[in-house]
Every structure is written in structure tokens, then in C-alpha cells.
Design an enzyme around this catalytic site. Structure first.
Site, PDB file in Angstrom:
ATOM      1  N   HIS A 201      13.479  15.458  -6.160  1.00  0.00           N
ATOM      2  CA  HIS A 201      13.277  14.074  -6.631  1.00  0.00           C
ATOM      3  C   HIS A 201      14.420  13.661  -7.581  1.00  0.00           C
ATOM      4  O   HIS A 201      14.175  13.300  -8.738  1.00  0.00           O
ATOM      5  CB  HIS A 201      11.912  13.932  -7.335  1.00  0.00           C
ATOM      6  CG  HIS A 201      11.438  12.501  -7.381  1.00  0.00           C
ATOM      7  ND1 HIS A 201      10.118  12.139  -7.283  1.00  0.00           N
ATOM      8  CD2 HIS A 201      12.129  11.330  -7.510  1.00  0.00           C
ATOM      9  CE1 HIS A 201      10.008  10.821  -7.356  1.00  0.00           C
ATOM     10  NE2 HIS A 201      11.219  10.306  -7.486  1.00  0.00           N
TER      11      HIS A 201
ATOM     12  N   ARG B 120       8.276   7.829  -1.455  1.00  0.00           N
ATOM     13  CA  ARG B 120       7.288   8.559  -2.259  1.00  0.00           C
ATOM     14  C   ARG B 120       6.626   9.629  -1.389  1.00  0.00           C
ATOM     15  O   ARG B 120       6.408   9.416  -0.187  1.00  0.00           O
ATOM     16  CB  ARG B 120       6.211   7.610  -2.790  1.00  0.00           C
ATOM     17  CG  ARG B 120       6.659   6.792  -4.007  1.00  0.00           C
ATOM     18  CD  ARG B 120       6.781   7.659  -5.260  1.00  0.00           C
ATOM     19  NE  ARG B 120       7.184   6.920  -6.436  1.00  0.00           N
ATOM     20  CZ  ARG B 120       8.424   6.820  -6.921  1.00  0.00           C
ATOM     21  NH1 ARG B 120       9.425   7.413  -6.297  1.00  0.00           N
ATOM     22  NH2 ARG B 120       8.678   6.153  -8.026  1.00  0.00           N
TER      23      ARG B 120
HETATM   24  P1  NDP Z   1      11.597  -3.153  -3.572  1.00  0.00           P
HETATM   25  O1  NDP Z   1      10.244  -3.582  -4.002  1.00  0.00           O
HETATM   26  O2  NDP Z   1      12.777  -3.945  -4.012  1.00  0.00           O
HETATM   27  O3  NDP Z   1      11.648  -3.116  -1.962  1.00  0.00           O
HETATM   28  C1  NDP Z   1      10.607  -2.642  -1.186  1.00  0.00           C
HETATM   29  C2  NDP Z   1      10.925  -2.932   0.280  1.00  0.00           C
HETATM   30  O4  NDP Z   1       9.894  -2.341   1.081  1.00  0.00           O
HETATM   31  C3  NDP Z   1      10.942  -4.424   0.606  1.00  0.00           C
HETATM   32  O5  NDP Z   1      11.970  -4.701   1.521  1.00  0.00           O
HETATM   33  C4  NDP Z   1       9.576  -4.637   1.254  1.00  0.00           C
HETATM   34  O6  NDP Z   1       9.518  -5.699   2.196  1.00  0.00           O
HETATM   35  C5  NDP Z   1       9.387  -3.321   1.980  1.00  0.00           C
HETATM   36  N1  NDP Z   1       7.974  -3.072   2.257  1.00  0.00           N
HETATM   37  C6  NDP Z   1       6.975  -2.853   1.373  1.00  0.00           C
HETATM   38  N2  NDP Z   1       5.799  -2.668   2.021  1.00  0.00           N
HETATM   39  C7  NDP Z   1       6.082  -2.785   3.342  1.00  0.00           C
HETATM   40  C8  NDP Z   1       5.305  -2.710   4.512  1.00  0.00           C
HETATM   41  N3  NDP Z   1       3.975  -2.481   4.467  1.00  0.00           N
HETATM   42  N4  NDP Z   1       5.907  -2.877   5.700  1.00  0.00           N
HETATM   43  C9  NDP Z   1       7.243  -3.127   5.769  1.00  0.00           C
HETATM   44  N5  NDP Z   1       8.057  -3.212   4.690  1.00  0.00           N
HETATM   45  C10 NDP Z   1       7.475  -3.039   3.495  1.00  0.00           C
HETATM   46  O7  NDP Z   1      11.734  -1.625  -3.990  1.00  0.00           O
HETATM   47  P2  NDP Z   1      13.054  -0.774  -4.345  1.00  0.00           P
HETATM   48  O8  NDP Z   1      14.031  -0.927  -3.248  1.00  0.00           O
HETATM   49  O9  NDP Z   1      13.499  -1.050  -5.708  1.00  0.00           O
HETATM   50  O10 NDP Z   1      12.425   0.718  -4.360  1.00  0.00           O
HETATM   51  C11 NDP Z   1      11.788   1.228  -3.207  1.00  0.00           C
HETATM   52  C12 NDP Z   1      11.092   2.531  -3.511  1.00  0.00           C
HETATM   53  O11 NDP Z   1      12.033   3.575  -3.672  1.00  0.00           O
HETATM   54  C13 NDP Z   1      10.286   2.581  -4.817  1.00  0.00           C
HETATM   55  O12 NDP Z   1       9.033   1.954  -4.669  1.00  0.00           O
HETATM   56  C14 NDP Z   1      10.176   4.053  -5.075  1.00  0.00           C
HETATM   57  O13 NDP Z   1       8.999   4.539  -4.473  1.00  0.00           O
HETATM   58  C15 NDP Z   1      11.392   4.644  -4.357  1.00  0.00           C
HETATM   59  N6  NDP Z   1      12.337   5.230  -5.313  1.00  0.00           N
HETATM   60  C16 NDP Z   1      12.659   6.553  -5.200  1.00  0.00           C
HETATM   61  C17 NDP Z   1      13.539   7.152  -6.077  1.00  0.00           C
HETATM   62  C18 NDP Z   1      13.951   8.576  -5.912  1.00  0.00           C
HETATM   63  O14 NDP Z   1      14.658   9.115  -6.791  1.00  0.00           O
HETATM   64  N7  NDP Z   1      13.602   9.229  -4.827  1.00  0.00           N
HETATM   65  C19 NDP Z   1      14.140   6.388  -7.177  1.00  0.00           C
HETATM   66  C20 NDP Z   1      13.777   4.998  -7.193  1.00  0.00           C
HETATM   67  C21 NDP Z   1      12.890   4.460  -6.303  1.00  0.00           C
HETATM   68  P3  NDP Z   1       9.773  -7.231   1.751  1.00  0.00           P
HETATM   69  O15 NDP Z   1      11.245  -7.309   1.484  1.00  0.00           O
HETATM   70  O16 NDP Z   1       9.362  -8.023   2.909  1.00  0.00           O
HETATM   71  O17 NDP Z   1       8.942  -7.445   0.522  1.00  0.00           O
END
Ligand code: NDP
Length: 308
Positions: free
Chosen positions: A271, A223
Site C-alpha cells: 500500500h 482498495r
Molecule cells: P475520485 O473520486 O476523484 O474518482 C473516482 C472515480 O471512480 C470517478 O471517475 C468515478 O466516476 C469512478 N467511479 C466511482 N464509482 C464508480 C462506479 N460504481 N462505476 C464506475 N465508475 C465509478 O477518486 P481519486 O481518483 O482521487 O481516488 C480513487 C481511489 O484511489 C481512492 O478512493 C482510493 O481508494 C484509491 N487510492 C489508493 C492509494 C494507494 O496508495 N493505493 C492512494 C490514494 C487513493 P465519476 O467520474 O463518474 O464520478
């Protein structure tokens, strides 16, 4: 009792047809034709809700068509105690993985230099790197794991950074702020796929870039507010970073005079890494509708405390 569809309308007919075929008893209403507010039990929304959802007093569940729910969670229009699910769909994971793999390969094969040479009619052969660069994925969730698997299939050394430590076959896992420096130090391409939370806002900053090996690259598909844009330009201009691929920005659309557009070391995409479209995740929407009505936990339910 009804399902209110208040998300992307283009192509939404595909979703409605699917829902109707699977469960003809579901009454679908399309925003802004809600009928009686008290009859709405389930809402499908995208990045932001078009109205104050607290008006639907009998709401039992909400489904985002987006994977990232930061905008929804920041909205005061969201009922605080109604479960919210985010979008997880194979199609979205495939698009994201294609985008990241494509840009990883472009970086290591020197795509930018080749395009510049062609523009000047210069026959300039590049020698390949002696070894493949190690690739680190910040955020090994639904999308990050799929990318990791595909990169492993191409024989890359892949590691991931997460919040909660656990095992993934073939991937070195780092967790929490304490292990971030070690993770960064081993990777010369870092992909950001973190959700936007209070802990990840501004995380792509000068300090993080300085911990990566000199000449590294980043691919940012999380993001916009996670990236300190001025820090990125400085890191590229000093050579600390050699390339950046950026798909998400603090301000979207990216303003016409934004320095990223013309920076020679930045690839800007609008995006598009994995665009949501109506009809995507139809089975998930149907399942979560039934779960909400039955008062069961939703699939991919957002944890409001952690913010994703
Ligand atoms: P998930 O919720 O499945 O995964 C998020 C990951 O981030 C998890 O592994 C989580 O750790 C990790 N995480 C979150 N907070 C922290 C932190 N503070 N420190 C370390 N690791 C952290 O999300 P998705 O994979 O489905 O999507 C990820 C993001 O991709 C979305 O939130 C969105 O912002 C972005 N996105 C962008 C798109 C684009 O077109 N550019 C399209 C779709 C999504 P843990 O496994 O331990 O919980």
C-alpha cells in the site's frame, strides 16, 4: 474556536507551520489534547477518526488526509450532517502516476522474466510486442485522469470507465455496468482506481477477468475489498491473466502466509502507490478550513450518497 489535527503526526509540523504562516489566527490543537470539545470547529483526520467526532457539537467541517474515505464513511463516529472533504493533491497524483506508469512499463518490457533470467544467469533476449497494449483505467477521477494523461504522453491507447459519461480529450470513455464488458474487452492492461463503495466491492472478480483478452494484466491500486483474491489466483493459474500488481489488500498488512507473497505472477507492494503524508495538501486544508467556518461548500467535498 479551533482546528483539531487528528491525523498522521509524523511531519505534521510542516502543516502547522504553513497554517500558522498563512493565518496566525487559527488555533491548532493536536489530538488527544482537544481542550474544550465545544471549541472544535474543524477536524483533520486520516483513515479512521481516533474518537467519536459527534462529541464536537460545533463542528463545521472535516478534512481527510486520505483520498479514499470509505473507512471514515463506514464509521458511526462521523457526524452525519457535517461536510467532509477528501484529499486531492498534485504530489499524491504524481506518486500514483509514477507507480502505475512504472508497473505498466515493467509488464510490457517483461521485467519479471528478465529478473528471473538474471537470477539464473541466463542470457535470454525478449522480442518486443508488435504493438503497445491498450490500457483501461477503472475510475477516471483525480488520480485516474493524471495517469491517463501521462500514459497518453507515452503514446498508449487509453480508455476509462466512470459512473457518469463525459468527454476527455484523447480518451475513450465507457460508463456504467452496461458498458463495462466492452471496456474490458478492448484492454489488455486494466488499472483499478475506483473508490470502495457498495457498487465496487468485489468488482475485480472471475467474471470481470474472463471479459478481458486472454493473457491480460491488472494493476490494483484502489482498495483491498474490491478484489476477490481467490478469483485472481485462479485467473493467473489458468493463464486468463498473465500478471497482477497488487498494492491494496482485504487484510493489511498482508499476512505472512498469504499466497500472494510467493505467487510467481503477482507483484505485491505494501500500500505504497501514493502514501499520504502530513503537510501534503496544506493549501487545500487551509482553504477548506475557511470555507467551513464561512458555511460554504468544501473543495472536493464527499458526496455521502454515492460514497466517494
Ligand atoms: P475520485 O473520486 O476523484 O474518482 C473516482 C472515480 O471512480 C470517478 O471517475 C468515478 O466516476 C469512478 N467511479 C466511482 N464509482 C464508480 C462506479 N460504481 N462505476 C464506475 N465508475 C465509478 O477518486 P481519486 O481518483 O482521487 O481516488 C480513487 C481511489 O484511489 C481512492 O478512493 C482510493 O481508494 C484509491 N487510492 C489508493 C492509494 C494507494 O496508495 N493505493 C492512494 C490514494 C487513493 P465519476 O467520474 O463518474 O464520478
Amino acid at each position: 474556536m479551533a482546528l483539531l489535527y487528528a491525523a498522521e503526526t509524523q511531519g505534521a509540523a510542516v502543516l502547522f507551520e504553513f497554517l500558522h504562516r498563512q493565518d496566525p489566527s487559527i488555533e491548532i490543537r493536536v489530538w488527544p489534547d482537544c481542550g474544550q470539545d465545544s471549541e472544535i470547529e474543524f477536524v483533520v483526520v486520516s483513515g479512521e477518526a481516533p474518537t467519536d467526532l459527534r462529541r464536537f457539537v460545533n463542528l463545521r467541517g472535516m478534512q481527510s488526509t486520505w483520498a479514499g474515505v470509505n473507512a471514515l464513511l463506514n464509521s458511526r463516529d462521523l457526524p452525519p450532517d457535517v461536510p467532509l472533504a477528501r484529499m486531492v493533491a498534485d504530489e499524491m497524483s504524481n506518486w500514483m502516476a509514477e507507480y502505475v506508469v512504472y508497473h505498466v512499463l515493467d509488464i510490457i518490457r517483461g521485467g519479471s522474466d528478465l529478473r528471473s533470467s538474471q537470477a539464473e544467469c541466463i542470457w535470454q533476449q525478449r522480442t518486443h510486442l508488435a504493438s503497445k497494449p491498450a490500457i483501461g483505467i477503472l475510475g477516471l477521477g483525480e488520480l485516474g485522469q493524471d495517469i491517463a494523461r501521462k500514459l497518453l504522453g507515452l503514446n498508449f491507447d487509453v480508455s476509462g470507465w466512470v459512473r457518469t459519461k463525459r468527454q476527455f480529450e484523447g480518451i475513450s470513455i465507457y460508463s456504467g455496468p452496461g458498458e463495462l464488458p466492452e471496456f474490458l474487452g478492448r484492454n489488455s492492461i486494466v488499472v483499478c482506481l475506483l473508490p470502495l463503495t457498495e457498487h465496487t466491492r468485489g468488482i475485480l472478480n472471475a467474471e470481470l477477468f474472463a471479459r478481458m483478452p486472454r493473457g491480460s494484466s491488472i494493476i490494483h491500486v484502489g482498495r483491498g475489498p474490491q478484489l476477490m483474491e481467490g478469483d485472481l489466483i485462479k485467473a493467473l493459474d489458468t493463464g486468463q491473466l498473465s500478471r497482477a500488481v497488487v498494492d491494496v489488500f482485504a487484510q493489511e498488512p498482508l499476512p505472512e502466509h498469504h499466497p500472494f507473497w510467493s505467487h510467481p505472477k503477482i507483484t505485491v507492494t505494501p500500500h505504497v502507490a501514493a502514501i499520504s503524508r502530513a503537510g501534503m495538501g496544506a493549501a487545500l486544508i487551509l482553504e477548506n478550513y475557511h470555507r467551513a467556518i464561512a458555511g460554504r461548500e468544501l473543495l472536493h467535498q464527499v458526496d455521502r450518497t454515492s460514497g466517494y
